[in-house]
Design a protein around this motif. Structure first.
Motif, PDB file in Angstrom:
ATOM      1  N   GLY A 102       0.789  -1.229   0.000  1.00  0.00           N
ATOM      2  CA  GLY A 102       0.000   0.000   0.000  1.00  0.00           C
ATOM      3  C   GLY A 102       0.812   1.266   0.000  1.00  0.00           C
ATOM      4  O   GLY A 102       0.255   2.365   0.100  1.00  0.00           O
ATOM      5  N   GLY A 103       2.137   1.148  -0.095  1.00  0.00           N
ATOM      6  CA  GLY A 103       2.972   2.334  -0.191  1.00  0.00           C
ATOM      7  C   GLY A 103       3.644   2.750   1.092  1.00  0.00           C
ATOM      8  O   GLY A 103       4.489   3.651   1.089  1.00  0.00           O
ATOM      9  N   ILE A 104       3.278   2.108   2.214  1.00  0.00           N
ATOM     10  CA  ILE A 104       3.897   2.445   3.500  1.00  0.00           C
ATOM     11  C   ILE A 104       4.689   1.238   3.987  1.00  0.00           C
ATOM     12  O   ILE A 104       4.126   0.156   4.176  1.00  0.00           O
ATOM     13  CB  ILE A 104       2.844   2.831   4.556  1.00  0.00           C
ATOM     14  N   LYS A 105       5.978   1.397   4.194  1.00  0.00           N
ATOM     15  CA  LYS A 105       6.801   0.298   4.674  1.00  0.00           C
ATOM     16  C   LYS A 105       6.495   0.011   6.144  1.00  0.00           C
ATOM     17  O   LYS A 105       6.305   0.929   6.943  1.00  0.00           O
ATOM     18  CB  LYS A 105       8.284   0.624   4.496  1.00  0.00           C
ATOM     19  N   LEU A 106       6.477  -1.268   6.490  1.00  0.00           N
ATOM     20  CA  LEU A 106       6.119  -1.679   7.844  1.00  0.00           C
ATOM     21  C   LEU A 106       7.329  -1.966   8.718  1.00  0.00           C
ATOM     22  O   LEU A 106       7.209  -2.036   9.937  1.00  0.00           O
ATOM     23  CB  LEU A 106       5.221  -2.928   7.795  1.00  0.00           C
ATOM     24  N   GLY A 107       8.487  -2.164   8.122  1.00  0.00           N
ATOM     25  CA  GLY A 107       9.653  -2.555   8.896  1.00  0.00           C
ATOM     26  C   GLY A 107       9.584  -4.030   9.247  1.00  0.00           C
ATOM     27  O   GLY A 107       8.536  -4.678   9.128  1.00  0.00           O
ATOM     28  N   ALA A 108      10.712  -4.573   9.684  1.00  0.00           N
ATOM     29  CA  ALA A 108      10.780  -6.019   9.967  1.00  0.00           C
ATOM     30  C   ALA A 108       9.766  -6.428  11.028  1.00  0.00           C
ATOM     31  O   ALA A 108       9.027  -7.408  10.863  1.00  0.00           O
ATOM     32  CB  ALA A 108      12.191  -6.388  10.408  1.00  0.00           C
ATOM     33  N   GLY A 109       9.716  -5.679  12.123  1.00  0.00           N
ATOM     34  CA  GLY A 109       8.786  -6.022  13.191  1.00  0.00           C
ATOM     35  C   GLY A 109       7.339  -5.934  12.750  1.00  0.00           C
ATOM     36  O   GLY A 109       6.514  -6.795  13.085  1.00  0.00           O
ATOM     37  N   GLY A 110       7.029  -4.903  11.971  1.00  0.00           N
ATOM     38  CA  GLY A 110       5.666  -4.751  11.480  1.00  0.00           C
ATOM     39  C   GLY A 110       5.270  -5.865  10.531  1.00  0.00           C
ATOM     40  O   GLY A 110       4.129  -6.342  10.562  1.00  0.00           O
ATOM     41  N   LEU A 111       6.215  -6.308   9.692  1.00  0.00           N
ATOM     42  CA  LEU A 111       5.924  -7.408   8.771  1.00  0.00           C
ATOM     43  C   LEU A 111       5.671  -8.704   9.526  1.00  0.00           C
ATOM     44  O   LEU A 111       4.734  -9.454   9.218  1.00  0.00           O
ATOM     45  CB  LEU A 111       7.079  -7.589   7.786  1.00  0.00           C
ATOM     46  N   ILE A 112       6.501  -8.970  10.509  1.00  0.00           N
ATOM     47  CA  ILE A 112       6.332 -10.189  11.300  1.00  0.00           C
ATOM     48  C   ILE A 112       4.952 -10.211  11.955  1.00  0.00           C
ATOM     49  O   ILE A 112       4.239 -11.221  11.922  1.00  0.00           O
ATOM     50  CB  ILE A 112       7.446 -10.305  12.365  1.00  0.00           C
ATOM     51  N   ARG A 113       4.562  -9.085  12.553  1.00  0.00           N
ATOM     52  CA  ARG A 113       3.250  -9.020  13.200  1.00  0.00           C
ATOM     53  C   ARG A 113       2.126  -9.163  12.183  1.00  0.00           C
ATOM     54  O   ARG A 113       1.113  -9.829  12.434  1.00  0.00           O
ATOM     55  CB  ARG A 113       3.107  -7.709  13.968  1.00  0.00           C
ATOM     56  N   ALA A 114       2.300  -8.548  11.011  1.00  0.00           N
ATOM     57  CA  ALA A 114       1.256  -8.595   9.987  1.00  0.00           C
ATOM     58  C   ALA A 114       1.044 -10.015   9.459  1.00  0.00           C
ATOM     59  O   ALA A 114      -0.096 -10.481   9.344  1.00  0.00           O
ATOM     60  CB  ALA A 114       1.614  -7.655   8.837  1.00  0.00           C
ATOM     61  N   TYR A 115       2.130 -10.697   9.145  1.00  0.00           N
ATOM     62  CA  TYR A 115       1.993 -12.054   8.599  1.00  0.00           C
ATOM     63  C   TYR A 115       1.527 -13.038   9.672  1.00  0.00           C
ATOM     64  O   TYR A 115       0.744 -13.952   9.396  1.00  0.00           O
ATOM     65  CB  TYR A 115       3.306 -12.508   7.957  1.00  0.00           C
ATOM     66  N   SER A 116       1.976 -12.842  10.896  1.00  0.00           N
ATOM     67  CA  SER A 116       1.520 -13.693  11.989  1.00  0.00           C
ATOM     68  C   SER A 116       0.028 -13.497  12.243  1.00  0.00           C
ATOM     69  O   SER A 116      -0.730 -14.468  12.401  1.00  0.00           O
ATOM     70  CB  SER A 116       2.323 -13.382  13.258  1.00  0.00           C
ATOM     71  N   SER A 117      -0.404 -12.234  12.260  1.00  0.00           N
ATOM     72  CA  SER A 117      -1.827 -11.939  12.482  1.00  0.00           C
ATOM     73  C   SER A 117      -2.688 -12.499  11.356  1.00  0.00           C
ATOM     74  O   SER A 117      -3.784 -13.019  11.598  1.00  0.00           O
ATOM     75  CB  SER A 117      -2.037 -10.433  12.595  1.00  0.00           C
ATOM     76  N   SER A 118      -2.190 -12.397  10.138  1.00  0.00           N
ATOM     77  CA  SER A 118      -2.946 -12.906   8.988  1.00  0.00           C
ATOM     78  C   SER A 118      -3.120 -14.421   9.077  1.00  0.00           C
ATOM     79  O   SER A 118      -4.214 -14.954   8.836  1.00  0.00           O
ATOM     80  CB  SER A 118      -2.237 -12.532   7.687  1.00  0.00           C
ATOM     81  N   ALA A 119      -2.045 -15.117   9.410  1.00  0.00           N
ATOM     82  CA  ALA A 119      -2.126 -16.574   9.536  1.00  0.00           C
ATOM     83  C   ALA A 119      -3.056 -16.970  10.677  1.00  0.00           C
ATOM     84  O   ALA A 119      -3.860 -17.900  10.552  1.00  0.00           O
ATOM     85  CB  ALA A 119      -0.736 -17.152   9.756  1.00  0.00           C
ATOM     86  N   SER A 120      -2.966 -16.276  11.797  1.00  0.00           N
ATOM     87  CA  SER A 120      -3.831 -16.576  12.945  1.00  0.00           C
ATOM     88  C   SER A 120      -5.299 -16.362  12.601  1.00  0.00           C
ATOM     89  O   SER A 120      -6.166 -17.140  13.005  1.00  0.00           O
ATOM     90  CB  SER A 120      -3.449 -15.701  14.139  1.00  0.00           C
ATOM     91  N   ALA A 121      -5.575 -15.297  11.845  1.00  0.00           N
ATOM     92  CA  ALA A 121      -6.953 -15.025  11.441  1.00  0.00           C
ATOM     93  C   ALA A 121      -7.502 -16.132  10.553  1.00  0.00           C
ATOM     94  O   ALA A 121      -8.673 -16.511  10.657  1.00  0.00           O
ATOM     95  CB  ALA A 121      -7.021 -13.684  10.713  1.00  0.00           C
ATOM     96  N   ALA A 122      -6.647 -16.663   9.682  1.00  0.00           N
ATOM     97  CA  ALA A 122      -7.083 -17.748   8.803  1.00  0.00           C
ATOM     98  C   ALA A 122      -7.405 -19.003   9.594  1.00  0.00           C
ATOM     99  O   ALA A 122      -8.401 -19.688   9.341  1.00  0.00           O
ATOM    100  CB  ALA A 122      -6.001 -18.042   7.766  1.00  0.00           C
ATOM    101  N   VAL A 123      -6.560 -19.307  10.580  1.00  0.00           N
ATOM    102  CA  VAL A 123      -6.796 -20.484  11.420  1.00  0.00           C
ATOM    103  C   VAL A 123      -8.100 -20.327  12.185  1.00  0.00           C
ATOM    104  O   VAL A 123      -8.912 -21.255  12.280  1.00  0.00           O
ATOM    105  CB  VAL A 123      -5.618 -20.697  12.398  1.00  0.00           C
ATOM    106  N   LYS A 124      -8.322 -19.149  12.737  1.00  0.00           N
ATOM    107  CA  LYS A 124      -9.549 -18.898  13.496  1.00  0.00           C
ATOM    108  C   LYS A 124     -10.779 -19.033  12.619  1.00  0.00           C
ATOM    109  O   LYS A 124     -11.794 -19.604  13.025  1.00  0.00           O
ATOM    110  CB  LYS A 124      -9.497 -17.509  14.122  1.00  0.00           C
ATOM    111  N   GLU A 125     -10.697 -18.501  11.404  1.00  0.00           N
ATOM    112  CA  GLU A 125     -11.831 -18.561  10.488  1.00  0.00           C
ATOM    113  C   GLU A 125     -12.139 -19.990  10.057  1.00  0.00           C
ATOM    114  O   GLU A 125     -13.301 -20.390   9.945  1.00  0.00           O
ATOM    115  CB  GLU A 125     -11.544 -17.701   9.251  1.00  0.00           C
ATOM    116  N   ALA A 126     -11.100 -20.772   9.819  1.00  0.00           N
ATOM    117  CA  ALA A 126     -11.293 -22.126   9.293  1.00  0.00           C
ATOM    118  C   ALA A 126     -11.829 -23.080  10.346  1.00  0.00           C
ATOM    119  O   ALA A 126     -12.650 -23.953  10.065  1.00  0.00           O
ATOM    120  CB  ALA A 126      -9.981 -22.667   8.736  1.00  0.00           C
ATOM    121  N   GLY A 127     -11.382 -22.921  11.592  1.00  0.00           N
ATOM    122  CA  GLY A 127     -11.737 -23.899  12.614  1.00  0.00           C
ATOM    123  C   GLY A 127     -10.799 -25.087  12.565  1.00  0.00           C
ATOM    124  O   GLY A 127     -10.167 -25.357  11.544  1.00  0.00           O
ATOM    125  N   LYS A 128     -10.684 -25.804  13.677  1.00  0.00           N
ATOM    126  CA  LYS A 128      -9.741 -26.915  13.778  1.00  0.00           C
ATOM    127  C   LYS A 128     -10.475 -28.247  13.840  1.00  0.00           C
ATOM    128  O   LYS A 128     -11.588 -28.336  14.321  1.00  0.00           O
ATOM    129  CB  LYS A 128      -8.875 -26.757  15.033  1.00  0.00           C
TER     130      LYS A 128
END
Length: 211
Positions: A102-128
Motif C-alpha cells: 500500500g505504499g507504506i513500509k512496515l519494517g521487519a517487526g511490522g511485517l512479522i506481526r502482519a503475517y503472523s496476524s494474517s495466519a492466525s486469522a485464517a486459522v480462526k476462520e477455518a476452525g480446527k
C-alpha cells in the motif's frame, strides 16, 4: 485429543495494515505435493500481488515443513506463518498470505506481526479438526428399556450409527473412550443388567472446533 488440521478447504481472510492488503488463504493438504499445488494456485490467482508468502506442515510428526518469504525480508513472512501453525499444533495444512503493498513500509517487526496476524486469522476462520478415539459399541436390549435408553443417548455425547429392530433392539454406537464406563453404568441401572454389550477396538473420528 490430538489437533490435526483445518476444517474447511481454502478459507480466506483479508486484513488491511497501513494501506497494505494481506489476504490469507488456508487449506488442508495431506501431502507436500498438495501443499505446493495450493501455493502455485494462489500465486496464479494473485499474480499481480507484491508477495505470496507461505508455510506448510505435512505429517503428524511434522518432519515436512517449509516457509517461503517470497521476496519479503528474510524471516519476516514465511517463518511467522509457520510459527503460527506450530503454536496451534497443526499439521497437514498450508497457509499462503498474499500482500498487495500500500505504499507504506512496515519494517521487519511490522511485517512479522502482519503475517503472523494474517495466519492466525485464517486459522480462526477455518476452525480446527481434532482426532478422537471412538469405540464402536454394540448394545442389545429389550424393547421395554428403549425409551429410557434413547433419552440417555439424546443427552449424551454418543453417536448412534444404526439401530436394528428384531426380537430385541440393537444399537450400533460410537463412544469416546472416557464415556464407556458411564454408558455401562446407565445400561446396568436401566436394564437391571440384562443387556448385551460388545466393544470393539477404537477408531479415530473427527471432531470440529470453531475458534
Amino acid at each position: 485429543m490430538e489437533q490435526k488440521y483445518m476444517n474447511h478447504n481454502n478459507d480466506t481472510v483479508e486484513i488491511e495494515i497501513n494501506r497494505s492488503r494481506f489476504i490469507s488463504h488456508i487449506e488442508r493438504t495431506e501431502t507436500e505435493k498438495e501443499a505446493k499445488a495450493f501455493i502455485s494456485r494462489i500465486k496464479k490467482e494473485h499474480s499481480s500481488a507484491n508477495h505470496n508468502c507461505s508455510a506448510y506442515i505435512v505429517g503428524k510428526s511434522a518432519l515436512i515443513q517449509k516457509a517461503d518469504d517470497d521476496g519479503e525480508p528474510t524471516g519476516t513472512a514465511g517463518v511467522p506463518i509457520l510459527e503460527v501453525l506450530k503454536r496451534e499444533e497443526l499439521y497437514n495444512v498450508t497457509v499462503v498470505v498474499t500482500r498487495y503493498f500500500g505504499g507504506i513500509k512496515l519494517g521487519a517487526g511490522g511485517l512479522i506481526r502482519a503475517y503472523s496476524s494474517s495466519a492466525s486469522a485464517a486459522v480462526k476462520e477455518a476452525g480446527k479438526v481434532f482426532e478422537i478415539d471412538m469405540h464402536p459399541v454394540t448394545v442389545t436390549l429389550d424393547y421395554t428399556f428403549t425409551s429410557k435408553f434413547e433419552h440417555y443417548l439424546n443427552t449424551a455425547d454418543i453417536t448412534a450409527q444404526n439401530i436394528d429392530y428384531t426380537d430385541k433392539v440393537t444399537y450400533h454406537l460410537l463412544v469416546k473412550t472416557e464415556d464407556i464406563d458411564a454408558l455401562k453404568s446407565v445400561l446396568q441401572e436401566t436394564t437391571k443388567n440384562t443387556f448385551n454389550f460388545i466393544q470393539d477396538d477404537p477408531v479415530q473420528a473427527e471432531s470440529v472446533l470453531k475458534s
